[in-house]
Design an enzyme around this catalytic site. Structure first.
Site, mmCIF file in Angstrom:
data_model
loop_
_atom_site.group_PDB
_atom_site.id
_atom_site.type_symbol
_atom_site.label_atom_id
_atom_site.label_comp_id
_atom_site.label_asym_id
_atom_site.label_seq_id
_atom_site.Cartn_x
_atom_site.Cartn_y
_atom_site.Cartn_z
ATOM 1 N N VAL A 23 95.389 17.825 88.566
ATOM 2 C CA VAL A 23 95.950 19.001 90.467
ATOM 3 C C VAL A 23 96.725 19.657 88.692
ATOM 4 O O VAL A 23 97.342 20.921 88.948
ATOM 5 C CB VAL A 23 97.112 17.907 90.554
ATOM 6 N N ASP A 192 77.518 57.859 83.129
ATOM 7 C CA ASP A 192 75.801 58.584 81.929
ATOM 8 C C ASP A 192 74.682 57.977 82.822
ATOM 9 O O ASP A 192 74.358 57.787 84.142
ATOM 10 C CB ASP A 192 76.753 57.365 80.379
ATOM 11 N N LYS A 214 73.355 65.497 82.528
ATOM 12 C CA LYS A 214 72.265 66.637 83.228
ATOM 13 C C LYS A 214 73.439 68.261 82.945
ATOM 14 O O LYS A 214 72.665 68.469 83.571
ATOM 15 C CB LYS A 214 71.818 66.843 85.188
ATOM 16 N N ASP A 247 78.903 49.089 76.577
ATOM 17 C CA ASP A 247 81.072 49.014 76.564
ATOM 18 C C ASP A 247 81.252 50.615 75.713
ATOM 19 O O ASP A 247 80.519 51.375 74.919
ATOM 20 C CB ASP A 247 81.339 48.211 75.379
#
Length: 409
Positions: A23, A192, A214, A247
């Site tokens: 605890v 991306d 794009k 990342d």
């Protein structure tokens, strides 16, 4: 009577914890996070608490409880497995009008510890008559907050500027909790091609989504266009999330975007992501390091082939090394890479693993050797994105895979 809920501000205030078991191991770190000065009284303590004491983060009296130990405390936690000791601690705290928590008997405790959790800057606490019920409700609410299904987007603390978020290697479940939270807060998302796009379906209808993959005029101009979009939307008062695969700082051009924002005076934060260089091999049971096999690994971008004047890779060093090589963007140039490694000393029998569509449902793995990997990739029709791992750790993956078959058979 219903308890009165409060948030205690314990910075630089003394909290006495009596007992050093399981605890206390849960309570003490939370108290330290709140800035409390913790005095721990217990003859023996769990290893994690002993580490905190050795680091000077808590004071530990390695003995049993004594009258007077609670003196000066703002809060007392009685966490021993001895009901008589807990009762004595509680009585001492009550006598000096200090709030106390008895871990062994909530009915006679002056205060209760809620089932607590954190999602970003939100602290959540749940109290009910049943601790298990409280924990279940907390977990459900935290899951909604962390996933972005519940979001106070228009609160006074609505984020500003730009967040560069690493989305992980492909599986949408591998984005970090922090990344998912900030994505849910965004007004504009620039994504991306390799980012976990299924996360976009969870966004509100009014979020503007820009497919950065794009943007016209080629890669160099595209990056300038991306930088300009981040800055212009942030300057217009929108919170912008830049969702990237892997990342942001591992072959992700994240630092370029950070610099562009800061030069324009736009606040920016970076949320790290699970890089495909480590996450994808792990998804195929390939450890990039393994005791007695490899104590180093090299991550190499092969966006240009060996011998290209733009390449800065020291292939001679890598060929002479026994460490693991993790090759990104190498599928279309694997023949030239293999030739270079063989030329500088790698054995033709060096194991190679090619992992396509890593962490996605379509993931597949082709194992070969350095001498034959080019022909194997051609035979199997492997196309990017794929990660290539070179080294004896591939044999470890084969052993794990065989053991897995036995376990699941």
């Amino acid at each position: 009577m219903d308890p009165y809920l409060l948030g205690l501000r314990l910075e630089s205030r003394l909290v006495v914890v009596v007992g050093g078991g399981a605890v206390a191991s849960r309570r003490v770190p939370a108290l330290l996070d709140a800035g409390a000065e913790v005095l721990l009284v217990s003859p023996k303590v769990a290893a994690s608490l002993e580490d905190l004491a050795a680091a000077g983060r808590i004071r530990w009296q390695a003995r049993g409880y004594r009258p007077g130990d609670c003196s000066g405390a703002w809060l007392v936690c009685a966490c021993t497995d001895d009901a008589e000791v807990n009762a004595a601690v509680a009585a001492a705290a009550e006598a000096q009008r200090t709030w106390y928590v008895r871990a062994d008997d909530a009915r006679v405790s002056a205060a209760w510890t809620p089932a607590a959790g954190r999602a970003g800057d939100v602290r959540l606490g749940v109290l009910s008559g049943d601790p298990l019920h409280s924990a279940a409700i907390r977990d459900a609410l935290l899951a909604d907050l962390q996933s972005g299904r519940v979001s106070a987007r228009h609160s006074r603390k609505h984020p500003a500027g730009v967040a560069i978020i690493g989305g992980g290697p492909g599986d949408p479940g591998l984005i970090t909790v922090r990344g998912r939270q900030l994505l849910a807060e965004a007004d504009v998302v620039l994504t991306d091609r390799l980012a976990p796009r299924s996360l976009l379906d969870e966004l509100r209808d009014d979020v503007e989504i820009i497919d950065a993959g794009k943007i016209p005029y080629g890669r160099a101009m595209a990056q300038e266009h991306i930088n300009a979009a981040l800055v212009s939307h942030a300057r217009a008062g929108r919170f912008v999330a830049r969702l990237k695969g892997g990342d942001p700082f591992v072959f992700g051009r994240g630092a370029e975007e950070v610099v562009a924002c800061l030069r324009a005076g736009v606040p920016v934060i970076v949320v790290p992501g699970v890089t495909s260089a480590v996450g994808v091999p792990a998804s195929a049971w390939v450890p990039v390091t393994h005791r007695g096999v490899a104590q180093e690994f090299h991550v190499v971008s092969v966006h240009v082939a060996p011998g290209d004047e733009r390449s800065t890779v020291n292939w001679e060093l890598l060929g002479g090394s026994s460490g693991t090589l993790v090759l990104l963007m190498a599928v279309e140039r694997i023949g030239a890479v293999a030739d270079e490694l063989l030329r500088y000393g790698r054995s033709p029998d060096t194991p190679v693993s090619v992992i396509a569509d890593g962490t996605l449902p379509t993931q597949r793995t082709i194992n070969s050797t350095l001498e034959r990997v080019e022909s194997r990739i051609a035979e199997e029709g492997v196309r990017p994105p794929a990660i290539v791992v070179v080294g004896n750790v591939v044999n470890v993956a084969a052993e794990i895979t065989e053991l897995m078959h036995h376990v699941t058979a």
